[in-house]
Scaffold this motif. Sequence first.
Motif, PDB file in Angstrom:
ATOM      1  N   VAL A 190       8.590  31.646  52.539  1.00 20.13           N
ATOM      2  CA  VAL A 190       7.480  32.441  53.073  1.00 20.13           C
ATOM      3  C   VAL A 190       8.033  33.845  53.270  1.00 20.13           C
ATOM      4  N   SER A 191       7.248  34.837  52.982  1.00 20.91           N
ATOM      5  CA  SER A 191       7.763  36.201  53.081  1.00 20.91           C
ATOM      6  C   SER A 191       6.707  37.108  53.693  1.00 20.91           C
ATOM      7  N   ALA A 192       7.114  37.968  54.633  1.00 19.25           N
ATOM      8  CA  ALA A 192       6.165  38.859  55.283  1.00 19.25           C
ATOM      9  C   ALA A 192       6.021  40.179  54.517  1.00 19.25           C
ATOM     10  N   TYR A 193       7.155  40.764  54.108  1.00 17.97           N
ATOM     11  CA  TYR A 193       7.140  42.064  53.435  1.00 17.97           C
ATOM     12  C   TYR A 193       7.753  42.013  52.039  1.00 17.97           C
ATOM     13  N   GLY A 194       8.012  40.823  51.553  1.00 17.94           N
ATOM     14  CA  GLY A 194       8.595  40.710  50.209  1.00 17.94           C
ATOM     15  C   GLY A 194      10.110  40.632  50.186  1.00 17.94           C
ATOM     16  N   ALA A 195      10.744  40.776  51.357  1.00 15.04           N
ATOM     17  CA  ALA A 195      12.210  40.757  51.376  1.00 15.04           C
ATOM     18  C   ALA A 195      12.742  39.340  51.146  1.00 15.04           C
ATOM     19  N   THR A 196      12.202  38.365  51.886  1.00 16.62           N
ATOM     20  CA  THR A 196      12.625  36.976  51.678  1.00 16.62           C
ATOM     21  C   THR A 196      12.208  36.510  50.290  1.00 16.62           C
ATOM     22  N   ALA A 197      11.057  37.009  49.803  1.00 15.84           N
ATOM     23  CA  ALA A 197      10.624  36.669  48.446  1.00 15.84           C
ATOM     24  C   ALA A 197      11.634  37.175  47.420  1.00 15.84           C
ATOM     25  N   GLY A 198      12.151  38.368  47.641  1.00 17.98           N
ATOM     26  CA  GLY A 198      13.153  38.918  46.718  1.00 17.98           C
ATOM     27  C   GLY A 198      14.403  38.057  46.683  1.00 17.98           C
ATOM     28  N   LEU A 199      14.824  37.639  47.860  1.00 18.79           N
ATOM     29  CA  LEU A 199      16.003  36.751  47.930  1.00 18.79           C
ATOM     30  C   LEU A 199      15.725  35.440  47.197  1.00 18.79           C
ATOM     31  N   ALA A 200      14.528  34.899  47.435  1.00 17.64           N
ATOM     32  CA  ALA A 200      14.164  33.623  46.809  1.00 17.64           C
ATOM     33  C   ALA A 200      14.232  33.746  45.287  1.00 17.64           C
ATOM     34  N   GLN A 201      13.705  34.847  44.771  1.00 17.71           N
ATOM     35  CA  GLN A 201      13.732  35.055  43.311  1.00 17.71           C
ATOM     36  C   GLN A 201      15.179  35.117  42.809  1.00 17.71           C
ATOM     37  N   ALA A 202      16.015  35.801  43.559  1.00 14.27           N
ATOM     38  CA  ALA A 202      17.420  35.926  43.140  1.00 14.27           C
ATOM     39  C   ALA A 202      18.114  34.557  43.156  1.00 14.27           C
ATOM     40  N   ILE A 203      17.853  33.780  44.199  1.00 16.14           N
ATOM     41  CA  ILE A 203      18.471  32.445  44.290  1.00 16.14           C
ATOM     42  C   ILE A 203      17.990  31.581  43.126  1.00 16.14           C
ATOM     43  N   HIS A 204      16.692  31.647  42.867  1.00 17.77           N
ATOM     44  CA  HIS A 204      16.120  30.895  41.745  1.00 17.77           C
ATOM     45  C   HIS A 204      16.778  31.301  40.430  1.00 17.77           C
ATOM     46  N   ASP A 205      16.880  32.608  40.211  1.00 20.54           N
ATOM     47  CA  ASP A 205      17.434  33.089  38.946  1.00 20.54           C
ATOM     48  C   ASP A 205      18.902  32.685  38.808  1.00 20.54           C
ATOM     49  N   GLY A 206      19.620  32.745  39.914  1.00 17.75           N
ATOM     50  CA  GLY A 206      21.034  32.335  39.870  1.00 17.75           C
ATOM     51  C   GLY A 206      21.172  30.861  39.540  1.00 17.75           C
ATOM     52  N   ALA A 207      20.367  30.044  40.179  1.00 19.87           N
ATOM     53  CA  ALA A 207      20.446  28.592  39.940  1.00 19.87           C
ATOM     54  C   ALA A 207      20.117  28.267  38.489  1.00 19.87           C
ATOM     55  N   GLU A 208      19.174  29.015  37.923  1.00 18.46           N
ATOM     56  CA  GLU A 208      18.760  28.758  36.534  1.00 18.46           C
ATOM     57  C   GLU A 208      19.897  29.018  35.548  1.00 18.46           C
ATOM     58  N   GLN A 209      20.857  29.814  35.968  1.00 20.03           N
ATOM     59  CA  GLN A 209      21.963  30.136  35.053  1.00 20.03           C
ATOM     60  C   GLN A 209      22.929  28.964  34.899  1.00 20.03           C
ATOM     61  N   GLU A 210      22.874  28.027  35.820  1.00 20.67           N
ATOM     62  CA  GLU A 210      23.807  26.891  35.759  1.00 20.67           C
ATOM     63  C   GLU A 210      23.250  25.850  34.781  1.00 20.67           C
ATOM     64  N   PRO A 211      24.015  25.507  33.738  1.00 19.85           N
ATOM     65  CA  PRO A 211      23.517  24.516  32.776  1.00 19.85           C
ATOM     66  C   PRO A 211      23.216  23.186  33.471  1.00 19.85           C
ATOM     67  N   GLY A 212      22.128  22.579  33.073  1.00 24.23           N
ATOM     68  CA  GLY A 212      21.791  21.262  33.625  1.00 24.23           C
ATOM     69  C   GLY A 212      20.977  21.329  34.889  1.00 24.23           C
ATOM     70  N   VAL A 213      20.577  22.552  35.297  1.00 23.10           N
ATOM     71  CA  VAL A 213      19.772  22.692  36.514  1.00 23.10           C
ATOM     72  C   VAL A 213      18.456  23.365  36.182  1.00 23.10           C
ATOM     73  N   ARG A 214      17.389  22.811  36.727  1.00 24.95           N
ATOM     74  CA  ARG A 214      16.078  23.432  36.573  1.00 24.95           C
ATOM     75  C   ARG A 214      15.599  23.843  37.947  1.00 24.95           C
TER      76      ARG A 214
END
Lengths: 95, 422
Positions: free
Chosen positions: B268-292
Amino acid sequence: MEKATLTFTDVATTVTVPAGTRIIEMSEKVGSGITYGCREGECGTCLTHVIEGAENLSEPSALELRVLAENMAGRKDRLACQCRILGGAAKVRPG
Amino acid sequence: MRSLIGPDGPVALAEGVHWIGALDPDLRSFDVIVRTANGTSYNAYAVRGSGGVAIIDTVKAEFAGAFFARLEAVARYDEIRFIVLNHLEPDHTGALPELLRRAPQAQVLLSPRGLPLLRALLRDDFGRYDIRPVTTGETASLGDCALEFFTTPYVHWPDTQCTWFARQRILFTCDLFGSHFCDARLFNDEAGDFRLAFEHYFDRIMRPFRSFVTEALDLLEPLDFALIAPSHGPILRTNPRDYLQRTRALAKARLGAGPEKALLVIYVSAYGATAGLAQAIHDGAEQEPGVRAALFDLEGAEIAPLLDLIEAADGIALGSPTINGDAVRRIWDLMAALAEIELRGKLGAAFGSYGWSGEAVRMIETRLQGLKLRLPEPGLRVRLHPSAEELAEGQDFGRRLAAHLCGRAPARVLDAPEAAAG
């Protein structure tokens, strides 16, 4: 102060602790799934499987033995809230 | 209104086996968590052999009168050789202390895990009675017939067990295969349509323990049962195996798991800051082979379907800003609902942006740990909007979580003070 090491395999973490530390004191701090219910050795929630180093752990008390038996625990299972590491190393995971 | 009129006396299930339970048609909420539009029943049973009588479970305390009246119609108290406790929740043990006062010679049979509860229930009287823990394969002889016990933990309490009466091919399962559905006709082929009650009961009572349910079904399915006698709702005498198969289907994850490890990043994000972090975490996890990885803004999501997805996932990362020194309500709502599904072995993580104090991340971690998730990485907190470096750290955080999911995380070595600092 004598040191010992505890490895929590579910979070791939090894931590150096003072000898005599209860497993539960470290398991929660490193984020392991070994967590407590009552913390008094009654509920069996913190059942822990000892993968290596059982000889480096404190002997189970009569209370712990009873709770382990009632929880139908295996030979290598202990209660993290009761069990202390006395030296050397031990490797554990949630039971 | 025939269905709401209780049978006056005991009801025969088979020769030597009687229902001696009680009906509670007015109950509208059970254990706080289950709505019971049709009320419920507390099914207890008496089994007679040449060497005496076994009572299988009792009833909720306020229904003890009906229970004892039905019991007395089929047995004298001095004939009671065994009292079987398949489960010690109060709706099944409410009449136990009085039953033991009336039949103190009876041996109490229960699973070993039931012992601490029985001690608490009987208190000073515990030592006065003959109490015998039993496990799978152990039997209790009634002379020319016997009861056999099957330890089936966590369906839905640690103490649960089932009892098999081979002579009449009856399986007493207590809460397993139960439903909160009060119908005085008692049997599944006569009662009203209780399918919704059966499925709702599973969802609210058994779903958090679905792996244990499957293990119990594996243990019980080989039995050649002609009738299933649960502790709530209709007695299953017609096509009882259908209920086992339906329960097996219900015990599967609602959504299947794919070949890759699944990480859900929910925020949940009020001003987009936590949303930005969430996107970064998602993108990082996607880089690991075998993880969706998958990203969810909880502000726009329904919680119930998300639970189905979480049940099928291997890990969750929850993000919340700190507002008024707290995580936001949507995140708390989700975390409260997590108790409704099985979480065994899942990975958890917390992250969030904050302005002043940033308590939300620690609160999420504490809740997830309380649910017994493993949290291999300390939570990620960022003040206000994440900088480029902090977004890179978010990606790294996601990569590390993904590595843990795949068992490829590098070993972490800490000294006790470091660990304590989190």
